[in-house]
Design an enzyme around this catalytic site. Sequence first.
Site, PDB file in Angstrom:
ATOM      1  N   TYR B 134       0.872  -1.184   0.000  1.00  0.00           N
ATOM      2  CA  TYR B 134       0.000   0.000   0.000  1.00  0.00           C
ATOM      3  C   TYR B 134       0.907   1.231   0.000  1.00  0.00           C
ATOM      4  O   TYR B 134       1.561   1.525   0.990  1.00  0.00           O
ATOM      5  CB  TYR B 134      -0.872  -0.063   1.250  1.00  0.00           C
ATOM      6  CG  TYR B 134      -1.967   0.963   1.396  1.00  0.00           C
ATOM      7  CD1 TYR B 134      -2.208   1.952   0.449  1.00  0.00           C
ATOM      8  CD2 TYR B 134      -2.795   0.942   2.520  1.00  0.00           C
ATOM      9  CE1 TYR B 134      -3.232   2.865   0.604  1.00  0.00           C
ATOM     10  CE2 TYR B 134      -3.826   1.856   2.682  1.00  0.00           C
ATOM     11  CZ  TYR B 134      -4.033   2.819   1.727  1.00  0.00           C
ATOM     12  OH  TYR B 134      -5.049   3.735   1.903  1.00  0.00           O
ATOM     13  N   LYS B 162      -1.540  -1.403  -4.045  1.00  0.00           N
ATOM     14  CA  LYS B 162      -2.531  -0.337  -4.086  1.00  0.00           C
ATOM     15  C   LYS B 162      -1.768   0.973  -4.089  1.00  0.00           C
ATOM     16  O   LYS B 162      -1.046   1.284  -3.128  1.00  0.00           O
ATOM     17  CB  LYS B 162      -3.469  -0.398  -2.875  1.00  0.00           C
ATOM     18  CG  LYS B 162      -4.471   0.758  -2.916  1.00  0.00           C
ATOM     19  CD  LYS B 162      -5.262   0.964  -1.646  1.00  0.00           C
ATOM     20  CE  LYS B 162      -6.053   2.274  -1.804  1.00  0.00           C
ATOM     21  NZ  LYS B 162      -6.634   2.723  -0.547  1.00  0.00           N
TER      22      LYS B 162
END
Lengths: 306, 306, 306, 306
Positions: B134, B162
């Site tokens: 992330y 992400k």
Amino acid sequence: MQLHGIIPPVVTPLTPDFQVDEPALRRVLRHLLDGGVHGLFLLGSSSEVVFMDAPQRREVLRIAVDEVAGRVPLLAGVIDPTTDRVIAHARDAQAAGVDGLVVTAPFYTRTSQAEIVEHFRAVRQAVPLPIMAYDIPVCVHVKLERATLRQLRAQGLIEGLKDSSGDDTNFRLLALECQGDPDFRLFTGSELMVDTALMIGAHGCVPGLGNVDPAGYVALYDAARREDWREARHIQERLIRLFAIALQGTPRTSPNASGVGGFKTALRLLGLIPQHHMHRPNAPLNADETRRVEAILAAEGLLAHA
Amino acid sequence: MQLHGIIPPVVTPLTPDFQVDEPALRRVLRHLLDGGVHGLFLLGSSSEVVFMDAPQRREVLRIAVDEVAGRVPLLAGVIDPTTDRVIAHARDAQAAGVDGLVVTAPFYTRTSQAEIVEHFRAVRQAVPLPIMAYDIPVCVHVKLERATLRQLRAQGLIEGLKDSSGDDTNFRLLALECQGDPDFRLFTGSELMVDTALMIGAHGCVPGLGNVDPAGYVALYDAARREDWREARHIQERLIRLFAIALQGTPRTSPNASGVGGFKTALRLLGLIPQHHMHRPNAPLNADETRRVEAILAAEGLLAHA
Amino acid sequence: MQLHGIIPPVVTPLTPDFQVDEPALRRVLRHLLDGGVHGLFLLGSSSEVVFMDAPQRREVLRIAVDEVAGRVPLLAGVIDPTTDRVIAHARDAQAAGVDGLVVTAPFYTRTSQAEIVEHFRAVRQAVPLPIMAYDIPVCVHVKLERATLRQLRAQGLIEGLKDSSGDDTNFRLLALECQGDPDFRLFTGSELMVDTALMIGAHGCVPGLGNVDPAGYVALYDAARREDWREARHIQERLIRLFAIALQGTPRTSPNASGVGGFKTALRLLGLIPQHHMHRPNAPLNADETRRVEAILAAEGLLAHA
Amino acid sequence: MQLHGIIPPVVTPLTPDFQVDEPALRRVLRHLLDGGVHGLFLLGSSSEVVFMDAPQRREVLRIAVDEVAGRVPLLAGVIDPTTDRVIAHARDAQAAGVDGLVVTAPFYTRTSQAEIVEHFRAVRQAVPLPIMAYDIPVCVHVKLERATLRQLRAQGLIEGLKDSSGDDTNFRLLALECQGDPDFRLFTGSELMVDTALMIGAHGCVPGLGNVDPAGYVALYDAARREDWREARHIQERLIRLFAIALQGTPRTSPNASGVGGFKTALRLLGLIPQHHMHRPNAPLNADETRRVEAILAAEGLLAHA
């Protein structure tokens, strides 16, 4: 909480399996008290606080309260991302018997200056202990602005500030603002600008390097109190040279690992702690870096050999 | 973990006393499943994860695993400052029965890119679940550099990314690098550039605004899969107008409070949750801001009245 | 100034003694026209404009106006730190016969958004030529904010924007704002995100790499106009690989020297200019870096040999 | 160039049509000499140098050389984006008869530290005058790193530094490095940290506020030379209060316009210059802001009335 003087942020010695090393922590605490420090800051950034869970943090405070036994005031960092988690740590710290809390702005979440005021208000309402605000934008990535600190003071939500922002001009403007409020206590987090910070109105200093040479910082503080600025500068310049122990890991490691790792390595070389590693993922100093720390300690007279 | 499509970061409805509101969370989850989403990301930034302690986080996962019952894959954010604390959350998430983890770089402590690799390695070794890295520099204040992601992929430590960095050029270069590795999954965290992200190679999107209009994002994804870019752009532009609900709190509140607060306020206006407040110290939207959110929802056809 | 399409920022070939190399510049201009470009931007950042004094700048414009002879519109950068110096360049550009000006915010001096509006107003009042605002925070260190651009448009002070900010989300929001104003022209300064920029509403692109492969960018633009996004992406991905020629100098040189140096080196290898050096203190690509540029050109089909 | 003491960066009074106001400039110069300053820095940032073309700059130097007539050393800023343009100004300055040059890193173009060294080398080779390096990242957006300054000193390319970076810790480390090189001269550009800068090893100061109260800064310097730090701090704190005249324009204007505008407004109120406006697009202080400047001057004893 009329704090003043040298209040080192105590490092946390670890056992090989990453638990708090109680005998080593007690030795470090005695070393600091023997050095003449005026207070102790447990669970600050240099303690690896954000690596520790609540039981580990309680363990550190239990040991410190027991070992210090009221000889100097104890501050506890209650550092975690958000308000209610900070309050949980603050309750633990109160239960452990510390004299004050050190509180940063929230982090990870981006918080407005108005929300920061509410954060401090919530901590104050939850736990009746003096609070030192901790301005450390390099970690929390927001500045405690002067206007915010003014509100916090005016509303009785904080009793002092530890400024680790590195913005000496802003610190001076703060000191001027607070001249009429002698109960508000200003500390610099710098190891390298202590004489000038004291000259412009700071009440003391929270030096990570004070773990290694507490007596040096106490001597610097004493010189400043006598307004012997020539001597204060002389000591400060020696401590700047000593600070090189905090720079031997970079750029191989992060600045944090290099700094805390340098302090721990020095404490190991001084015979105070058996291990110099840190919590994951911080890389400890390697053999070559350790030799350089040893040479610096020797050059500055803290180690006979090497 | 061959994830694809629309995987909203689920908000966490709260009771008036700041506990997880189980019935409301179940309604939100059903709303998302009814919208056709392809997965769910629990305990992401929009969930206020860093405000929650471990029991609250476990509660969210327990409810989601139960409500979703395997219909779509579940990802769990394990977001806290440092490695061992992340691993503790990862074990909880594994025990709860999720399908994968979402892991950021360490924060508060400044960590080198090499230490970030060790961080991911330690999580991987501790918990045998797929990991989505992330990248969210606005919260953790370090970038997962392309070279670091290359190492993490090459060493088998992550299965996807992400990207909430807002650096679309870098995201494209990543997508090009990963073209030969179809098992590696790239998601954008942007609400506003989903059509272009899909055009340049993303496998899907993790839109906070997807809490409010999951069907809209699913329709956008479907248009992109058919390569109907005119339709995809048309839907994206409607969703950009809808995104205005996330901007009504600023500058009174922080961007975080404005965004999550806007999503929660919209869900309340849609009848899905009874309260729109957030954890302390985030300020909820006020009456005037709420009216503006209502007008935006009405203008974009999500509310009949107003 | 209904500009559209591919408008490369023309590099400035230099003689060994740092003067404008007229025959080489004419060859570059013919190369660009032969590639089908829709306009030319003289004295942009890639031209080393801030290295040139007024006579050198006039020389560049004289040559370009003469060589191009009205076949495509000519824009002239009028880039210097402050308003009146910009106006002096603007008068020179008008006298030279260009079709429009490209104007940045002031630099060195820190200027507010309101003062930036006054800057554009003063240029507009002094010289009656169309103006394209040039948003390049990496050089001028201030952003032309959306609200500022809205004012500039509303007051009739600018006719277009070249966005070299790298903030694609903001660019898209701008494009949406300008949908009702078809006379306002939006160009991206990116070499790498041209297909997506065109998809979300840009009218064209100002690619430094267009000096080397103008026909490639024209083909990309043509594919986008037909809405053949698969082909546009295919061409864009080839141009991304070609862009590696701009990265061979770093970290030995600055990014500017690496980029402009890479373009000039490629033009030399293509036989268009005899020298690839730049103005002082930029370091030219060395032999090893030049060989890497040659290999990239060959791999992408622009050079038969190597 | 064994410079020391107070060397104000002289503001440039303007006639209503934006030309150099010779009588007013001569009055300002006499005011500074009467105040006891130890040198003068013409064409620094506070002079609006980047707003002036070469003839205006030559005019300023001609007037200063004539008016000062050798009583104190004169430094000339040669500030423009790139090397050859800086050299052109340096030749003008040499022809005008100044004693030394002040040179920044290149700007607008992004320049590496190695290219910055070449920049200074080229200026040095072109013009045989002492050079003071000028570290002002807020304007040029690159730092003169300590390692770069070390190279410049070791290669004999500079004789001093004006540090306007605001990084007091770095300035101190520089001062320590230069202790063995008494010919190298360190000046702070700060108005607010002069006592501490002198305590840690600076040779002097270049205060914009010195235009308004040169005698105040000279008294501060004299106290520091006697090591009367209590008196030095007392004067410094008065000058900090006076510095409020530089802050009355913000946030309406840019910081630059507020600062230089505040100095010019004060000089007008002191009867030294007839106009307080600046070059376009800087907004001058308005009537209300002017009244606040007047009140500050009166409160600090520089104006009898108000």
